[in-house]
Design a protein around this motif. Structure first.
Motif, PDB file in Angstrom:
ATOM      1  N   TRP A  30      22.042 -35.315  15.077  1.00 32.69           N
ATOM      2  CA  TRP A  30      20.986 -36.007  16.328  1.00 32.69           C
ATOM      3  C   TRP A  30      21.439 -37.143  15.771  1.00 32.69           C
ATOM      4  CZ3 TRP A  30      15.026 -35.291  16.896  1.00 32.69           C
ATOM      5  CH2 TRP A  30      15.035 -36.118  17.889  1.00 32.69           C
ATOM      6  N   VAL A  31      21.406 -37.962  15.134  1.00 32.66           N
ATOM      7  CA  VAL A  31      22.005 -39.195  14.177  1.00 32.66           C
ATOM      8  C   VAL A  31      23.404 -39.658  14.797  1.00 32.66           C
ATOM      9  CG1 VAL A  31      21.250 -41.386  12.296  1.00 32.66           C
ATOM     10  CG2 VAL A  31      19.323 -38.728  13.042  1.00 32.66           C
ATOM     11  N   HIS A  32      23.713 -38.547  14.028  1.00 33.62           N
ATOM     12  CA  HIS A  32      25.296 -39.409  14.568  1.00 33.62           C
ATOM     13  C   HIS A  32      25.526 -39.305  15.473  1.00 33.62           C
ATOM     14  CE1 HIS A  32      29.311 -37.793  12.432  1.00 33.62           C
ATOM     15  NE2 HIS A  32      28.816 -39.309  13.269  1.00 33.62           N
ATOM     16  N   ILE A  63      25.992 -42.657   6.177  1.00 37.71           N
ATOM     17  CA  ILE A  63      24.818 -41.359   6.052  1.00 37.71           C
ATOM     18  C   ILE A  63      24.895 -40.710   6.967  1.00 37.71           C
ATOM     19  CG2 ILE A  63      22.320 -41.739   5.557  1.00 37.71           C
ATOM     20  CD1 ILE A  63      22.450 -44.703   4.935  1.00 37.71           C
ATOM     21  N   ALA A  64      24.969 -40.950   7.895  1.00 39.27           N
ATOM     22  CA  ALA A  64      24.813 -39.891   9.125  1.00 39.27           C
ATOM     23  C   ALA A  64      25.983 -38.903   8.774  1.00 39.27           C
ATOM     24  CB  ALA A  64      25.156 -40.164  10.294  1.00 39.27           C
ATOM     25  N   GLN A  65      27.106 -39.331   8.180  1.00 38.92           N
ATOM     26  CA  GLN A  65      28.342 -38.595   8.373  1.00 38.92           C
ATOM     27  C   GLN A  65      28.397 -37.811   7.517  1.00 38.92           C
ATOM     28  OE1 GLN A  65      32.243 -39.996   9.328  1.00 38.92           O
ATOM     29  NE2 GLN A  65      31.929 -41.091   7.346  1.00 38.92           N
ATOM     30  N   ASP A  66      28.170 -37.585   6.356  1.00 39.38           N
ATOM     31  CA  ASP A  66      27.716 -37.634   4.759  1.00 39.38           C
ATOM     32  C   ASP A  66      26.575 -36.323   4.754  1.00 39.38           C
ATOM     33  OD1 ASP A  66      29.635 -38.853   3.616  1.00 39.38           O
ATOM     34  OD2 ASP A  66      28.661 -40.462   3.137  1.00 39.38           O
ATOM     35  N   GLN A  67      26.029 -36.050   5.665  1.00 40.66           N
ATOM     36  CA  GLN A  67      24.675 -34.764   5.734  1.00 40.66           C
ATOM     37  C   GLN A  67      25.308 -33.625   6.563  1.00 40.66           C
ATOM     38  OE1 GLN A  67      22.444 -35.317   3.518  1.00 40.66           O
ATOM     39  NE2 GLN A  67      23.605 -37.316   3.093  1.00 40.66           N
ATOM     40  N   ASP A  68      24.721 -32.111   5.991  1.00 37.77           N
ATOM     41  CA  ASP A  68      25.142 -31.865   6.361  1.00 37.77           C
ATOM     42  C   ASP A  68      23.541 -30.666   7.530  1.00 37.77           C
ATOM     43  OD1 ASP A  68      26.707 -29.106   8.475  1.00 37.77           O
ATOM     44  OD2 ASP A  68      26.842 -27.824   6.535  1.00 37.77           O
ATOM     45  N   LEU A 126      30.715 -41.532  24.385  1.00 33.46           N
ATOM     46  CA  LEU A 126      29.955 -40.116  24.070  1.00 33.46           C
ATOM     47  C   LEU A 126      30.972 -39.051  24.512  1.00 33.46           C
ATOM     48  CD1 LEU A 126      28.940 -41.803  27.704  1.00 33.46           C
ATOM     49  CD2 LEU A 126      28.013 -41.994  25.781  1.00 33.46           C
ATOM     50  N   GLY A 127      32.053 -38.841  24.312  1.00 38.81           N
ATOM     51  CA  GLY A 127      32.655 -37.991  24.012  1.00 38.81           C
ATOM     52  C   GLY A 127      32.232 -37.577  22.349  1.00 38.81           C
ATOM     53  N   ASN A 128      32.381 -37.933  22.169  1.00 38.27           N
ATOM     54  CA  ASN A 128      32.261 -37.737  19.709  1.00 38.27           C
ATOM     55  C   ASN A 128      30.456 -37.607  20.023  1.00 38.27           C
ATOM     56  OD1 ASN A 128      32.550 -36.908  17.842  1.00 38.27           O
ATOM     57  ND2 ASN A 128      33.276 -39.482  17.006  1.00 38.27           N
ATOM     58  N   ALA A 129      29.982 -38.502  20.594  1.00 35.72           N
ATOM     59  CA  ALA A 129      28.390 -37.963  20.592  1.00 35.72           C
ATOM     60  C   ALA A 129      27.602 -36.441  21.553  1.00 35.72           C
ATOM     61  CB  ALA A 129      27.989 -38.910  21.480  1.00 35.72           C
ATOM     62  N   GLY A 130      28.334 -36.064  22.712  1.00 28.14           N
ATOM     63  CA  GLY A 130      28.104 -35.088  22.683  1.00 28.14           C
ATOM     64  C   GLY A 130      28.529 -34.060  22.409  1.00 28.14           C
ATOM     65  N   TYR A 131      29.556 -34.175  21.104  1.00 27.69           N
ATOM     66  CA  TYR A 131      29.775 -33.032  20.153  1.00 27.69           C
ATOM     67  C   TYR A 131      28.792 -32.933  19.505  1.00 27.69           C
ATOM     68  CZ  TYR A 131      31.198 -30.750  15.975  1.00 27.69           C
ATOM     69  OH  TYR A 131      32.124 -30.389  14.480  1.00 27.69           O
ATOM     70  N   TRP A 132      28.144 -34.173  18.382  1.00 30.89           N
ATOM     71  CA  TRP A 132      27.452 -34.231  17.810  1.00 30.89           C
ATOM     72  C   TRP A 132      25.837 -33.825  18.491  1.00 30.89           C
ATOM     73  CZ3 TRP A 132      28.352 -33.900  12.844  1.00 30.89           C
ATOM     74  CH2 TRP A 132      29.536 -34.522  12.357  1.00 30.89           C
ATOM     75  N   TYR A 133      25.470 -33.887  19.560  1.00 26.41           N
ATOM     76  CA  TYR A 133      24.466 -33.146  20.256  1.00 26.41           C
ATOM     77  C   TYR A 133      24.497 -31.916  19.823  1.00 26.41           C
ATOM     78  CZ  TYR A 133      22.439 -37.985  21.513  1.00 26.41           C
ATOM     79  OH  TYR A 133      22.043 -38.788  21.953  1.00 26.41           O
ATOM     80  N   ARG A 134      25.259 -30.909  20.143  1.00 27.49           N
ATOM     81  CA  ARG A 134      25.872 -29.913  20.463  1.00 27.49           C
ATOM     82  C   ARG A 134      25.475 -29.352  18.984  1.00 27.49           C
ATOM     83  NH1 ARG A 134      30.423 -31.429  23.897  1.00 27.49           N
ATOM     84  NH2 ARG A 134      31.230 -30.833  21.605  1.00 27.49           N
ATOM     85  N   ARG A 135      25.594 -29.430  18.135  1.00 26.36           N
ATOM     86  CA  ARG A 135      25.728 -29.457  16.527  1.00 26.36           C
ATOM     87  C   ARG A 135      24.925 -29.721  16.254  1.00 26.36           C
ATOM     88  NH1 ARG A 135      29.869 -30.195  12.342  1.00 26.36           N
ATOM     89  NH2 ARG A 135      27.854 -29.621  11.093  1.00 26.36           N
TER      90      ARG A 135
END
Length: 99
Positions: free
Chosen positions: A51-53, A40-45, A63-72
């Motif tokens: 943030w959920v992602h 669900i989270a990755q299918d939304q823009d 945590l590396g991927n999480a950091g990317y999504w926090y920045r987004r």
């Protein structure tokens, strides 16, 4: 809807239809269905979905991927407990009328 109502809804088989995608993803995450939440989270823009992602990748330990999504999402990287972050996210989304 209050956070207590949201938590009570976890006894159902599926999230309420009125929940937007970010809340639905958090609902599935609370039920232990990371894959459904992530789908669900990755299918939304949206910033909320990003943030959920981010949270979901934190749950996963990526945590590396999480950091990317926090920045987004335009959010600081969370450092507290996962439970605290989940509650903050649900409360914020409910208060913002994004249920």
């Amino acid at each position: 809807m209050s956070i207590a109502d949201f938590k009570a809804s976890l006894s159902r088989a599926a999230p309420a239809q009125q929940f937007g995608a970010p809340l639905a993803a958090l609902w599935w995450a609370a039920k232990g269905n990371w894959d459904e939440a992530h789908k669900i989270a990755q299918d939304q823009d949206s910033a909320d979905s990003a943030w959920v992602h981010a949270y979901l990748h934190r749950v996963e330990g990526d945590l590396g991927n999480a950091g990317y999504w926090y920045r987004r999402a335009g959010k600081p990287v969370a450092t507290g407990s996962l439970e605290t972050e989940w509650e903050l996210m649900v409360s914020t989304l409910l208060e913002g009328g994004r249920a």
